[in-house]
Design an enzyme around this catalytic site. Structure first.
Site, mmCIF file in Angstrom:
data_model
loop_
_atom_site.group_PDB
_atom_site.id
_atom_site.type_symbol
_atom_site.label_atom_id
_atom_site.label_comp_id
_atom_site.label_asym_id
_atom_site.label_seq_id
_atom_site.Cartn_x
_atom_site.Cartn_y
_atom_site.Cartn_z
ATOM 1 N N TYR A 135 12.178 82.871 26.320
ATOM 2 C CA TYR A 135 13.627 82.755 26.479
ATOM 3 C C TYR A 135 14.007 82.807 27.964
ATOM 4 C CZ TYR A 135 18.517 82.989 25.161
ATOM 5 O OH TYR A 135 19.846 82.709 25.005
ATOM 6 N N HIS A 167 22.561 88.418 31.786
ATOM 7 C CA HIS A 167 22.263 89.020 30.485
ATOM 8 C C HIS A 167 20.811 89.497 30.437
ATOM 9 C CE1 HIS A 167 25.666 87.194 27.807
ATOM 10 N NE2 HIS A 167 26.111 87.929 28.803
ATOM 11 N N PRO A 193 18.821 72.339 20.818
ATOM 12 C CA PRO A 193 19.439 73.306 21.730
ATOM 13 C C PRO A 193 19.058 74.773 21.505
ATOM 14 C CG PRO A 193 21.059 72.429 20.176
ATOM 15 C CD PRO A 193 19.814 71.620 20.015
ATOM 16 N N TYR A 251 22.465 85.247 17.926
ATOM 17 C CA TYR A 251 21.863 84.152 17.153
ATOM 18 C C TYR A 251 21.760 84.630 15.709
ATOM 19 C CZ TYR A 251 20.298 81.860 21.508
ATOM 20 O OH TYR A 251 20.234 81.224 22.729
ATOM 21 N N LYS A 295 17.002 75.446 26.299
ATOM 22 C CA LYS A 295 15.961 75.013 27.243
ATOM 23 C C LYS A 295 16.258 73.693 27.959
ATOM 24 C CE LYS A 295 13.698 78.501 26.971
ATOM 25 N NZ LYS A 295 14.094 79.343 28.058
HETATM 26 P P1 FAD Z 1 22.125 64.231 31.617
HETATM 27 O O1 FAD Z 1 22.891 65.481 31.752
HETATM 28 O O2 FAD Z 1 22.180 63.489 30.350
HETATM 29 O O3 FAD Z 1 22.467 63.299 32.823
HETATM 30 C C1 FAD Z 1 22.073 61.947 32.880
HETATM 31 C C2 FAD Z 1 23.103 61.168 33.676
HETATM 32 O O4 FAD Z 1 22.663 59.836 33.811
HETATM 33 C C3 FAD Z 1 24.456 61.122 32.994
HETATM 34 O O5 FAD Z 1 25.462 61.523 33.883
HETATM 35 C C4 FAD Z 1 24.596 59.679 32.558
HETATM 36 O O6 FAD Z 1 25.955 59.251 32.561
HETATM 37 C C5 FAD Z 1 23.757 58.968 33.605
HETATM 38 N N1 FAD Z 1 23.256 57.654 33.138
HETATM 39 C C6 FAD Z 1 22.812 57.323 31.916
HETATM 40 N N2 FAD Z 1 22.452 56.032 31.884
HETATM 41 C C7 FAD Z 1 22.654 55.536 33.126
HETATM 42 C C8 FAD Z 1 22.479 54.267 33.720
HETATM 43 N N3 FAD Z 1 21.985 53.228 32.996
HETATM 44 N N4 FAD Z 1 22.794 54.099 35.010
HETATM 45 C C9 FAD Z 1 23.283 55.138 35.737
HETATM 46 N N5 FAD Z 1 23.477 56.377 35.233
HETATM 47 C C10 FAD Z 1 23.169 56.572 33.936
HETATM 48 N N6 FAD Z 1 21.045 72.161 26.565
HETATM 49 C C11 FAD Z 1 21.058 73.459 26.480
HETATM 50 O O7 FAD Z 1 20.190 74.081 27.094
HETATM 51 N N7 FAD Z 1 22.037 74.112 25.747
HETATM 52 C C12 FAD Z 1 23.029 73.416 25.100
HETATM 53 O O8 FAD Z 1 23.894 74.005 24.476
HETATM 54 C C13 FAD Z 1 23.034 72.038 25.155
HETATM 55 N N8 FAD Z 1 23.979 71.307 24.526
HETATM 56 C C14 FAD Z 1 23.926 69.939 24.618
HETATM 57 C C15 FAD Z 1 24.874 69.156 23.967
HETATM 58 C C16 FAD Z 1 24.820 67.754 24.041
HETATM 59 C C17 FAD Z 1 25.852 66.901 23.305
HETATM 60 C C18 FAD Z 1 23.783 67.130 24.778
HETATM 61 C C19 FAD Z 1 23.692 65.615 24.866
HETATM 62 C C20 FAD Z 1 22.851 67.925 25.436
HETATM 63 C C21 FAD Z 1 22.914 69.316 25.361
HETATM 64 N N9 FAD Z 1 21.987 70.121 26.013
HETATM 65 C C22 FAD Z 1 22.007 71.448 25.924
HETATM 66 C C23 FAD Z 1 20.947 69.560 26.811
HETATM 67 C C24 FAD Z 1 21.309 69.608 28.289
HETATM 68 O O9 FAD Z 1 22.670 69.411 28.462
HETATM 69 C C25 FAD Z 1 20.478 68.529 28.918
HETATM 70 O O10 FAD Z 1 19.116 68.895 28.757
HETATM 71 C C26 FAD Z 1 20.789 68.313 30.390
HETATM 72 O O11 FAD Z 1 22.079 67.761 30.516
HETATM 73 C C27 FAD Z 1 19.763 67.395 31.000
HETATM 74 O O12 FAD Z 1 20.185 66.976 32.264
HETATM 75 P P2 FAD Z 1 19.804 65.548 32.818
HETATM 76 O O13 FAD Z 1 20.382 65.507 34.171
HETATM 77 O O14 FAD Z 1 18.369 65.313 32.594
HETATM 78 O O15 FAD Z 1 20.524 64.518 31.835
HETATM 79 C C1 DHB Z 2 24.295 77.973 24.470
HETATM 80 C C2 DHB Z 2 23.589 76.948 23.932
HETATM 81 C C3 DHB Z 2 22.353 77.209 23.388
HETATM 82 O O1 DHB Z 2 21.633 76.235 22.883
HETATM 83 C C4 DHB Z 2 21.830 78.470 23.365
HETATM 84 O O2 DHB Z 2 20.618 78.690 22.797
HETATM 85 C C5 DHB Z 2 22.545 79.479 23.925
HETATM 86 C C6 DHB Z 2 23.792 79.223 24.483
HETATM 87 C C7 DHB Z 2 25.642 77.699 25.056
HETATM 88 O O3 DHB Z 2 26.066 76.541 25.060
HETATM 89 O O4 DHB Z 2 26.298 78.648 25.488
#
Ligand code: FAD
Ligand code: DHB
Length: 393
Positions: A388, A76, A296, A204, A300
């Site tokens: 962005y 995009h 969200p 948005y 980021k």
């Molecule tokens: P996570 O993806 O949280 O991974 C952490 C892992 O550690 C998990 O698999 C968990 O099971 C594991 N874990 C936890 N505790 C333990 C333990 N004690 N022992 C072993 N393993 C453990 N970001 C966006 O940019 N756009 C979005 O639309 C968006 N939507 C989101 C919706 C939700 C509900 C959430 C929670 C987050 C969202 N995010 C979004 C944020 C994005 O998904 C996260 O920033 C990203 O997943 C971060 O990755 P991570 O690997 O740091 O953490």
């Molecule tokens: C999506 C999530 C976001 O927070 C965003 O700013 C744009 C896209 C998504 O889940 O597709």
């Protein structure tokens, strides 16, 4: 202790941060073991982010896991903003020369898991009761239980990639951590549906009834979000109610093109800003959501996890290849500098697009003035676009 083993880096968490770190370190010839609390299917079932910055794509290329991303991801060059009932495009490519790629976090995770399996690297899923030990010495250890058997992994360093509720940050004395937080008084209700996206790019929307976002995962799968009350429950929202509310918040052209259908996933996410400083404690490094959360808006979260991993992987490569601690000593500072840029951007995007309990007529007009400035000023559009598409790593 029944089972003892050794590795160079013990990684806690098989989310995007942990898996990407594991893959990059593998490319650099550094050994890792990943311990994940949940099952592989559970991790793959979480629907989260969908927008990848160019830097994140570059890192996935470097990790050798981007083939499917390049064939199925959608590039995009702009986003659209809806306010006052009209739609306006921000051309990010023109402003920055860069683009973003639409490719779901689930798919990134699957590609990384597949690559790890193919390379024969160890990931322990359903590792229970993970605990971290001797972080201040030079021989840290991690313990966990698998199928009732206790294991201990000795290592050089631990990477806490276990998300916001993980054990890694909790293993550090609270006195050693400074936290910064903001909770927003609303949530995002998201649905995934097997319907074609309403428009070629993301929309948005700022509306008096609240924020809305039209996103996608592919040409046949859409992801939509609407701002909802912080205490709403998913059960309060039938699919029909969701689609009706979305239609109230978007422009007429989008209403005319919207294809609705049954949701295949529906969830509510709270919105929160959070940073824990520093990101290193002796032999423990935090990366991704374990250290910081962004609301969200602006997509980021996943990209920040990737930039942390970039700094950390390079620092560890320097440590092993050049016997230099300079990179690991500077990791927290470098990562946090970029983290705070994303925290600012996500907070700002949230503030101009959502309806807050204290959004009175004056604040609503200020939001519209800011959005008009964004679409009318090249300088303002460039500032939005730079953030962005993501500041350089
Ligand atoms: P996570 O993806 O949280 O991974 C952490 C892992 O550690 C998990 O698999 C968990 O099971 C594991 N874990 C936890 N505790 C333990 C333990 N004690 N022992 C072993 N393993 C453990 N970001 C966006 O940019 N756009 C979005 O639309 C968006 N939507 C989101 C919706 C939700 C509900 C959430 C929670 C987050 C969202 N995010 C979004 C944020 C994005 O998904 C996260 O920033 C990203 O997943 C971060 O990755 P991570 O690997 O740091 O953490
Ligand atoms: C999506 C999530 C976001 O927070 C965003 O700013 C744009 C896209 C998504 O889940 O597709």
């Amino acid at each position: 202790m029944s089972n003892r083993s050794r590795t160079q880096i013990a990684i806690i968490g098989a989310g995007p941060a942990g898996l990407l770190l594991g893959q990059l370190l593998h490319v650099y010839g550094i050994e890792t073991v990943i311990l994940e609390r949940k099952s592989r299917d559970y991790v793959l079932g979480r629907i989260r982010a969908g927008v990848l910055e160019q830097g994140t794509v570059g890192l996935l290329d470097e990790a050798g896991v981007a083939a499917r991303l390049h064939s199925q991801g959608i590039v995009h060059h702009g986003i659209e903003l809806v306010f006052g009932g009209a739609r306006h495009r921000i051309d990010m490519k023109e402003a920055t020369g860069k683009a973003v790629t639409i490719y779901g976090q689930t798919e990134v995770t699957r590609d990384l898991m597949d690559a790890r399996d193919k390379a024969g690297l160890t990931t322990v899923y359903e590792a229970e009761g993970v605990s971290l030990h001797d972080l201040d010495g030079d021989r840290p250890r991690v313990r966990y239980t698998e199928a009732g058997v206790t294991h201990e992994v000795a290592c050089d360093f631990i990477a806490g990639c276990d998300g916001s509720h993980g054990i890694s940050r909790q293993s550090v004395s609270p006195a050693a951590i400074t936290t910064f937080a903001r909770t927003y008084p609303f949530g995002w209700l998201g649905i995934l549906s097997e319907t074609p996206p309403v428009a070629p790019e993301l929309i948005y929307a700022n509306h008096a009834r609240g924020f809305a976002l039209c996103s996608m995962r592919s040409y046949t799968r859409s992801r939509y979000y609407i701002q909802c009350a912080a205490d709403d429950r998913v059960d309060d929202w039938t699919d029909d109610r969701f689609w009706d509310e979305l239609k109230r918040r978007i422009d007429q052209e989008a209403i005319d093109h919207l294809v609705t259908g049954p949701s295949i996933e529906k969830s509510i996410a709270p919105l929160r800003s959070f940073v824990a400083e520093p990101m290193r404690f002796g032999r423990l490094f935090l990366a991704g959501d374990a250290a910081h959360i962004v609301p969200p808006t602006g997509a980021k979260g996943l990209n920040l996890a990737a930039s942390d991993v970039h700094y950390l992987a390079r620092a560890l490569r320097e440590y092993y290849a050049e016997k230099s601690s300079a990179g690991i000593d500077d990791y927290s500072r470098r990562a946090l500098t970029r983290v705070w840029k994303a925290e600012r951007f996500s907070w700002w995007m949230t503030s101009i697009l959502h309806r807050f309990p204290d959004t009175d007529a004056f604040s609503a007009r200020i939001q519209i003035a800011e959005l008009n400035y964004l679409v009318g000023s090249r300088a303002a559009a460039t500032a939005l676009s730079e953030n962005y598409v993501g500041p350089p790593f």
